[in-house]
Design a protein around this motif. Structure first.
Motif, PDB file in Angstrom:
ATOM      1  N   GLY A   1       0.822  -1.205   0.000  1.00  0.00           N
ATOM      2  CA  GLY A   1       0.000   0.000   0.000  1.00  0.00           C
ATOM      3  C   GLY A   1       0.853   1.250   0.000  1.00  0.00           C
TER       4      GLY A   1
ATOM      5  N   LYS B   1       2.661   1.573  -3.363  1.00  0.00           N
ATOM      6  CA  LYS B   1       1.866   2.153  -4.441  1.00  0.00           C
ATOM      7  C   LYS B   1       1.829   3.673  -4.354  1.00  0.00           C
TER       8      LYS B   1
ATOM      9  N   ILE C   1      -0.788  -5.913  -6.519  1.00  0.00           N
ATOM     10  CA  ILE C   1      -2.182  -5.655  -6.149  1.00  0.00           C
ATOM     11  C   ILE C   1      -3.135  -6.096  -7.244  1.00  0.00           C
TER      12      ILE C   1
ATOM     13  N   ARG D   1      -5.623  -9.335  -6.788  1.00  0.00           N
ATOM     14  CA  ARG D   1      -7.040  -8.978  -6.702  1.00  0.00           C
ATOM     15  C   ARG D   1      -7.805  -9.453  -7.928  1.00  0.00           C
TER      16      ARG D   1
ATOM     17  N   TYR E   1      -5.902  -6.840  -1.182  1.00  0.00           N
ATOM     18  CA  TYR E   1      -7.082  -6.023  -0.852  1.00  0.00           C
ATOM     19  C   TYR E   1      -6.751  -5.023   0.255  1.00  0.00           C
TER      20      TYR E   1
ATOM     21  N   GLU F   1      -4.944  -1.739  -0.847  1.00  0.00           N
ATOM     22  CA  GLU F   1      -5.811  -0.670  -1.338  1.00  0.00           C
ATOM     23  C   GLU F   1      -6.476   0.079  -0.185  1.00  0.00           C
TER      24      GLU F   1
ATOM     25  N   ARG G   1      -3.706   2.392   1.129  1.00  0.00           N
ATOM     26  CA  ARG G   1      -3.517   3.508   0.212  1.00  0.00           C
ATOM     27  C   ARG G   1      -4.658   4.524   0.340  1.00  0.00           C
TER      28      ARG G   1
END
Length: 225
Positions: free
Chosen positions: A36, A39, A54, A58, A103, A106, A109
């Motif tokens: 996270g 990213k 990711i 995902r 998951y 994200e 992030r």
């Protein structure tokens, strides 16, 4: 057999499920923060692998990921002349961790990006380093916002552990299916399994609630309130 006779082997399977959930959730949380934050990085060598990780985990099935690690990876290793066989428990934990981590990344992030820009501007005005801004400004505000979603992911991860039975791990789902085949008592066996999974989910939810309360206390301490 009396239904009480099923409890012994099913409790052994439930203990395997608990350990799988614990290890994969902790490792998944590490992956969540690692990728996270990756990213969000301005450096491509952090950002590109994080985005790739990711999107791949995902965008593909957890079951296929698990089968690939357990069945396909050794074949790839043979072609390269390397022994890449993974014990089923390790393959299961890695697949569960990587999936929940994608998951969760994200979630990390989004929570960090949701922190007000004014907070970052204030940190810049105070001459904070990026590391100080992350630990003293962003994370104390972002982590409490992540906790409800992380709680849902952890409970989903508990339920997903049933898939490891397909790679020969003797978890609760595996033991339940074996007992059903031996006794043909489908209703009894699966009702017990249902209540066991529900009980584990309740305990996990309670533990996560306590952790969420602790995180709220940490946030107030970090904020000087």
């Amino acid at each position: 057999m009396n239904w009480i006779d099923y409890l012994g082997p099913m409790m052994d399977g439930a203990w395997v499920t608990v350990k799988l959930t614990l290890y994969s959730t902790i490792l998944g949380a590490i992956f969540s923060f690692m990728f996270g934050l990756g990213k969000l990085s301005r450096h491509w060598y952090f950002k590109v692998p994080s985005v790739a990780y990711i999107e791949v985990f995902r965008g593909t099935s957890l079951l296929v990921q698990m089968f690939w690690l357990f069945y396909a990876l050794p074949l790839v290793g043979q072609l390269m002349g390397v022994d890449t066989r993974i014990p089923p428990v390790i393959a299961g934990i890695l697949a569960l961790s990587a999936n929940i981590g994608a998951y969760g990344a994200e979630v990390v992030r989004g929570a960090i990006q949701a922190v007000s820009k004014k907070q970052y501007e204030a940190a810049t005005a105070l001459n904070f380093t990026p590391k100080q801004t992350l630990w003293r400004i962003a994370l104390p505000q972002a982590i409490p916002e992540m906790m409800p979603v992380f709680g849902n992911l952890a409970i989903q991860n508990l339920k997903d552990t049933a898939l490891v039975s397909l790679i020969t791990i003797s978890d609760l789902a595996f033991v339940s299916e074996r007992l059903r085949n031996l006794t043909q008592e489908s209703a009894v066996v699966y009702t017990l399994a249902l209540f066991m999974y529900f009980g584990m989910a309740l305990v996990l939810a309670g533990m996560l609630k306590m952790l969420s309360q602790y995180v709220g206390t940490w946030r107030r301490a970090a904020g000087g309130k």
